[in-house]
Design a protein around this motif. Structure first.
Motif, PDB file in Angstrom:
ATOM      1  N   MET A 113       0.078  -1.088  -0.283  1.00 16.68           N
ATOM      2  CA  MET A 113       0.094   0.161   0.340  1.00 16.68           C
ATOM      3  C   MET A 113       0.674   1.480  -0.432  1.00 16.68           C
ATOM      4  N   ILE A 114       0.525   2.004  -0.829  1.00 14.57           N
ATOM      5  CA  ILE A 114       1.318   3.281  -0.751  1.00 14.57           C
ATOM      6  C   ILE A 114       0.583   4.770  -0.335  1.00 14.57           C
ATOM      7  N   SER A 115       0.398   5.580   0.120  1.00  6.87           N
ATOM      8  CA  SER A 115      -0.181   6.477   0.436  1.00  6.87           C
ATOM      9  C   SER A 115       0.591   7.841   1.461  1.00  6.87           C
ATOM     10  N   GLY A 116      -0.084   8.602   0.902  1.00  7.95           N
ATOM     11  CA  GLY A 116       0.448   9.898   1.621  1.00  7.95           C
ATOM     12  C   GLY A 116      -0.362  10.823   1.656  1.00  7.95           C
ATOM     13  N   VAL A 117      -1.569  10.691   2.629  1.00  7.88           N
ATOM     14  CA  VAL A 117      -2.069  10.864   3.577  1.00  7.88           C
ATOM     15  C   VAL A 117      -2.340  10.801   4.956  1.00  7.88           C
ATOM     16  N   ASP A 118      -2.678   9.596   5.213  1.00  7.71           N
ATOM     17  CA  ASP A 118      -2.429   9.694   6.793  1.00  7.71           C
ATOM     18  C   ASP A 118      -1.611   8.140   6.833  1.00  7.71           C
ATOM     19  N   ALA A 119      -0.613   8.320   7.785  1.00  7.96           N
ATOM     20  CA  ALA A 119       0.526   7.599   7.694  1.00  7.96           C
ATOM     21  C   ALA A 119      -0.487   6.619   9.392  1.00  7.96           C
ATOM     22  N   ALA A 120      -1.683   7.036   9.619  1.00  8.18           N
ATOM     23  CA  ALA A 120      -2.613   5.933  10.495  1.00  8.18           C
ATOM     24  C   ALA A 120      -3.545   4.831   9.864  1.00  8.18           C
ATOM     25  N   ALA A 121      -3.257   5.106   8.140  1.00 10.79           N
ATOM     26  CA  ALA A 121      -3.849   4.475   6.927  1.00 10.79           C
ATOM     27  C   ALA A 121      -3.102   3.040   7.603  1.00 10.79           C
ATOM     28  N   ARG A 122      -1.641   3.583   7.364  1.00  8.00           N
ATOM     29  CA  ARG A 122      -1.027   2.107   7.694  1.00  8.00           C
ATOM     30  C   ARG A 122      -1.991   0.765   8.425  1.00  8.00           C
ATOM     31  N   ASP A 123      -1.494   1.286  10.042  1.00  3.92           N
ATOM     32  CA  ASP A 123      -2.612   0.421  10.715  1.00  3.92           C
ATOM     33  C   ASP A 123      -3.806  -0.429  10.279  1.00  3.92           C
ATOM     34  N   VAL A 124      -4.291   0.312   9.201  1.00  2.00           N
ATOM     35  CA  VAL A 124      -6.113   0.083   8.690  1.00  2.00           C
ATOM     36  C   VAL A 124      -5.151  -1.427   7.524  1.00  2.00           C
ATOM     37  N   ALA A 125      -4.433  -0.693   6.343  1.00  2.00           N
ATOM     38  CA  ALA A 125      -4.015  -1.451   5.213  1.00  2.00           C
ATOM     39  C   ALA A 125      -3.928  -2.373   5.773  1.00  2.00           C
ATOM     40  N   ILE A 126      -2.512  -3.137   6.914  1.00  2.00           N
ATOM     41  CA  ILE A 126      -2.348  -3.764   7.672  1.00  2.00           C
ATOM     42  C   ILE A 126      -3.285  -4.887   8.187  1.00  2.00           C
TER      43      ILE A 126
ATOM     44  N   ASN B  90      -6.339  -5.507   6.758  1.00  2.37           N
ATOM     45  CA  ASN B  90      -6.889  -4.697   5.580  1.00  2.37           C
ATOM     46  C   ASN B  90      -6.274  -6.018   4.550  1.00  2.37           C
ATOM     47  N   GLY B  91      -4.918  -6.305   5.027  1.00  5.18           N
ATOM     48  CA  GLY B  91      -4.602  -7.906   4.567  1.00  5.18           C
ATOM     49  C   GLY B  91      -3.098  -7.296   3.924  1.00  5.18           C
ATOM     50  N   ALA B  92      -2.458  -6.127   3.985  1.00  4.34           N
ATOM     51  CA  ALA B  92      -1.278  -5.714   3.110  1.00  4.34           C
ATOM     52  C   ALA B  92      -0.327  -5.893   3.966  1.00  4.34           C
ATOM     53  N   ASP B  93       0.328  -6.504   3.009  1.00  2.50           N
ATOM     54  CA  ASP B  93       2.209  -7.218   3.477  1.00  2.50           C
ATOM     55  C   ASP B  93       2.814  -5.926   3.808  1.00  2.50           C
ATOM     56  N   ASP B  94       2.941  -4.858   3.374  1.00  2.00           N
ATOM     57  CA  ASP B  94       3.744  -4.036   3.406  1.00  2.00           C
ATOM     58  C   ASP B  94       3.233  -2.248   3.480  1.00  2.00           C
ATOM     59  N   PHE B  95       3.533  -1.486   4.166  1.00  2.00           N
ATOM     60  CA  PHE B  95       2.915   0.170   2.926  1.00  2.00           C
ATOM     61  C   PHE B  95       4.440   1.051   3.380  1.00  2.00           C
ATOM     62  N   ILE B  96       4.100   2.005   1.866  1.00  2.00           N
ATOM     63  CA  ILE B  96       4.748   2.571   2.162  1.00  2.00           C
ATOM     64  C   ILE B  96       4.292   4.088   1.823  1.00  2.00           C
ATOM     65  N   GLN B  97       5.011   4.726   2.847  1.00  2.00           N
ATOM     66  CA  GLN B  97       4.135   6.574   2.932  1.00  2.00           C
ATOM     67  C   GLN B  97       5.378   7.445   2.524  1.00  2.00           C
TER      68      GLN B  97
END
Length: 123
Positions: free
Chosen positions: A84-97, A99-106
């Motif tokens: 998951m790649i997002s520039g909006v909200d660091a809190a999205a990391r927890d939700v992405a993980i 929801n099944g994301a294997d990694d998160f890049i800000q």
């Protein structure tokens, strides 16, 4: 003779052309075949035909949120890794993980961020 490593498919789901081009340039030439779609609808169509090793998934897309699409990818292709790649909200990391994301890049990210994540998930 050494066998040539299998080419692995990478799908980039990103609506910003410049960012897509950058990701393409960063990943090109590493035994990866890179495809790109700009919307979740197009990603859904792609996933009916192909099984990518990795999906680089932007969060804010014209037709919805990538974070809500992670489950669809995992249901169709349980072995596909999602970054998951997002520039909006660091809190999205927890939700992405969750929801099944294997990694998160800000965003903004570095070349090293992308390489580390893709390399780790490919091996």
């Amino acid at each position: 003779m050494k066998a040539k490593p299998a080419v692995r498919k990478v799908l980039i789901v990103e609506d910003e052309g410049d960012l897509c081009l950058l990701l393409n340039l960063l990943l090109d030439g590493n035994d990866m075949e890179i495809d790109h779609v700009p919307t979740l609808a197009k990603a859904g169509e792609y996933l009916l035909q192909e099984e990518p090793a990795i999906v680089l998934l932007d969060n804010r897309l014209p037709d919805g949120y990538g974070i809500d699409f992670i489950g669809d990818i995992k249901r169709q292709h349980p072995t596909t890794k999602v970054i998951m790649i997002s520039g909006v909200d660091a809190a999205a990391r927890d939700v992405a993980i969750e929801n099944g994301a294997d990694d998160f890049i800000q965003k903004p990210f570095t070349k090293a961020d992308i390489f580390q994540s893709v390399s780790r998930l490919m091996n």
